[in-house]
Design a protein around this motif. Sequence first.
Motif, PDB file in Angstrom:
ATOM      1  N   GLN A   1       0.870  -1.082  -0.090  1.00  0.00           N
ATOM      2  CA  GLN A   1       0.125  -0.079   0.181  1.00  0.00           C
ATOM      3  C   GLN A   1       0.943   1.233  -0.031  1.00  0.00           C
ATOM      4  O   GLN A   1       0.554   2.371  -0.673  1.00  0.00           O
ATOM      5  CB  GLN A   1      -1.036  -0.038   1.300  1.00  0.00           C
ATOM      6  CG  GLN A   1      -1.958   1.163   1.060  1.00  0.00           C
ATOM      7  CD  GLN A   1      -1.416   2.256   1.964  1.00  0.00           C
ATOM      8  OE1 GLN A   1      -0.595   2.028   2.925  1.00  0.00           O
ATOM      9  NE2 GLN A   1      -1.860   3.548   1.586  1.00  0.00           N
TER      10      GLN A   1
ATOM     11  N   ARG B   1      -7.064  12.163  -0.299  1.00  0.00           N
ATOM     12  CA  ARG B   1      -8.484  11.451  -0.517  1.00  0.00           C
ATOM     13  C   ARG B   1      -9.020  11.318   0.833  1.00  0.00           C
ATOM     14  O   ARG B   1      -8.444  10.343   1.430  1.00  0.00           O
ATOM     15  CB  ARG B   1      -8.079  10.272  -1.038  1.00  0.00           C
ATOM     16  CG  ARG B   1      -7.864  10.659  -2.823  1.00  0.00           C
ATOM     17  CD  ARG B   1      -7.216   9.093  -3.331  1.00  0.00           C
ATOM     18  NE  ARG B   1      -6.186   8.550  -2.576  1.00  0.00           N
ATOM     19  CZ  ARG B   1      -5.731   7.435  -2.736  1.00  0.00           C
ATOM     20  NH1 ARG B   1      -6.419   6.337  -3.381  1.00  0.00           N
ATOM     21  NH2 ARG B   1      -4.867   6.692  -2.066  1.00  0.00           N
TER      22      ARG B   1
ATOM     23  N   MET C   1     -14.823   8.633   0.579  1.00  0.00           N
ATOM     24  CA  MET C   1     -14.825   7.362  -0.197  1.00  0.00           C
ATOM     25  C   MET C   1     -15.306   7.523  -1.382  1.00  0.00           C
ATOM     26  O   MET C   1     -16.773   7.918  -1.450  1.00  0.00           O
ATOM     27  CB  MET C   1     -15.481   6.584   0.566  1.00  0.00           C
ATOM     28  CG  MET C   1     -14.567   5.866   1.992  1.00  0.00           C
ATOM     29  SD  MET C   1     -15.841   4.615   2.899  1.00  0.00           S
ATOM     30  CE  MET C   1     -15.834   3.250   1.827  1.00  0.00           C
TER      31      MET C   1
ATOM     32  N   VAL D   1     -15.237   3.707  -6.410  1.00  0.00           N
ATOM     33  CA  VAL D   1     -14.398   2.661  -6.384  1.00  0.00           C
ATOM     34  C   VAL D   1     -14.339   1.924  -5.014  1.00  0.00           C
ATOM     35  O   VAL D   1     -14.497   0.535  -4.545  1.00  0.00           O
ATOM     36  CB  VAL D   1     -13.284   2.651  -7.104  1.00  0.00           C
ATOM     37  CG1 VAL D   1     -12.558   1.425  -7.048  1.00  0.00           C
ATOM     38  CG2 VAL D   1     -13.631   2.987  -8.609  1.00  0.00           C
ATOM     39  N   THR D   2     -13.972   2.850  -4.050  1.00  0.00           N
ATOM     40  CA  THR D   2     -13.412   2.268  -2.848  1.00  0.00           C
ATOM     41  C   THR D   2     -14.937   1.966  -1.900  1.00  0.00           C
ATOM     42  O   THR D   2     -14.904   1.136  -1.260  1.00  0.00           O
ATOM     43  CB  THR D   2     -12.839   3.654  -2.006  1.00  0.00           C
ATOM     44  OG1 THR D   2     -11.958   4.139  -2.557  1.00  0.00           O
ATOM     45  CG2 THR D   2     -12.882   3.050  -0.342  1.00  0.00           C
TER      46      THR D   2
ATOM     47  N   VAL E   1      -8.756  -2.323   1.570  1.00  0.00           N
ATOM     48  CA  VAL E   1      -9.772  -1.152   0.654  1.00  0.00           C
ATOM     49  C   VAL E   1      -9.460   0.000   1.292  1.00  0.00           C
ATOM     50  O   VAL E   1      -9.340   1.039   0.558  1.00  0.00           O
ATOM     51  CB  VAL E   1     -11.141  -1.693   0.856  1.00  0.00           C
ATOM     52  CG1 VAL E   1     -12.018  -0.712   0.512  1.00  0.00           C
ATOM     53  CG2 VAL E   1     -11.231  -3.215   0.275  1.00  0.00           C
TER      54      VAL E   1
ATOM     55  N   GLY F   1      -7.640   3.341  -0.842  1.00  0.00           N
ATOM     56  CA  GLY F   1      -8.658   4.167  -1.297  1.00  0.00           C
ATOM     57  C   GLY F   1      -8.772   5.574  -0.761  1.00  0.00           C
ATOM     58  O   GLY F   1      -9.201   6.505  -1.195  1.00  0.00           O
TER      59      GLY F   1
END
Length: 253
Positions: A118, A136, A139, A142-143, A168, A172
Amino acid sequence: MTWLEMLGVLGAGLAAGVLTSTVGVASLVSFPVLLAVGLPPVVANASNTVGLVPAGISGSYGYRAELREHPRIAWTVVVTCAVGAVAGATLLLALPSSVFEAVAPWLILFTCLLVGVQPWVARWLRSRGGEDLGQRTRMGPVTTSFALLTGVYGGYFGAGSGVMMVAVLGLGLDIDLRVVNALKTLAIFAGNVVASVVFILVADLDWRAVVLLGAGSVVGGHVGARVGRRLPPTLFRALVVVAGVVAAVLLLR
């Protein structure tokens, strides 16, 4: 269930509570113990889910300061995991457990890889997006979609769902791993609560196992939160990867 077996289930609940609030592989301990004391797999799975709800309560309370830092994300996690858990719990009652048992170890191993890489992925995304990428802290679609799928998996099988949620949210979002850990604990709690409602209404449960797990896990969840919020990010990520790999290997046996 003998007194020794009852103590074993109580101890499994304590350990599972600690794991819920730290590395997120609680079922790695509690589910095999329920099988060992003679519960059928589906009954053990449903009873395990209900019995670990107290761990989510005490763990989320222990992380309350971290959860207040990003309330919008916290609510999104709750909703997506709750909705996903309904679908997952329904699948558990409708499909043979072998459906997810076959793919679960490989899903966990893949998410362990994502957790491990990550930091490099985040830096690569930052270099590609430049200044326009920004921080970011919400959310995106996609996340959110992957969080929903993780909720489905958690409601159905559960083992390693915490590792998946760390992957996730870590990929994200640009937030501290300490907060990701809190959100992961909240996600497990939300999914377990909703799945438990379904199981209480329509599934067979061993209430003695549920009570023993709950008594142990409520203490373990609080202890785990105190430990988890103090883990350095690198150590936390390493522990998540190790725990996920162990869970996957045990499921492959």
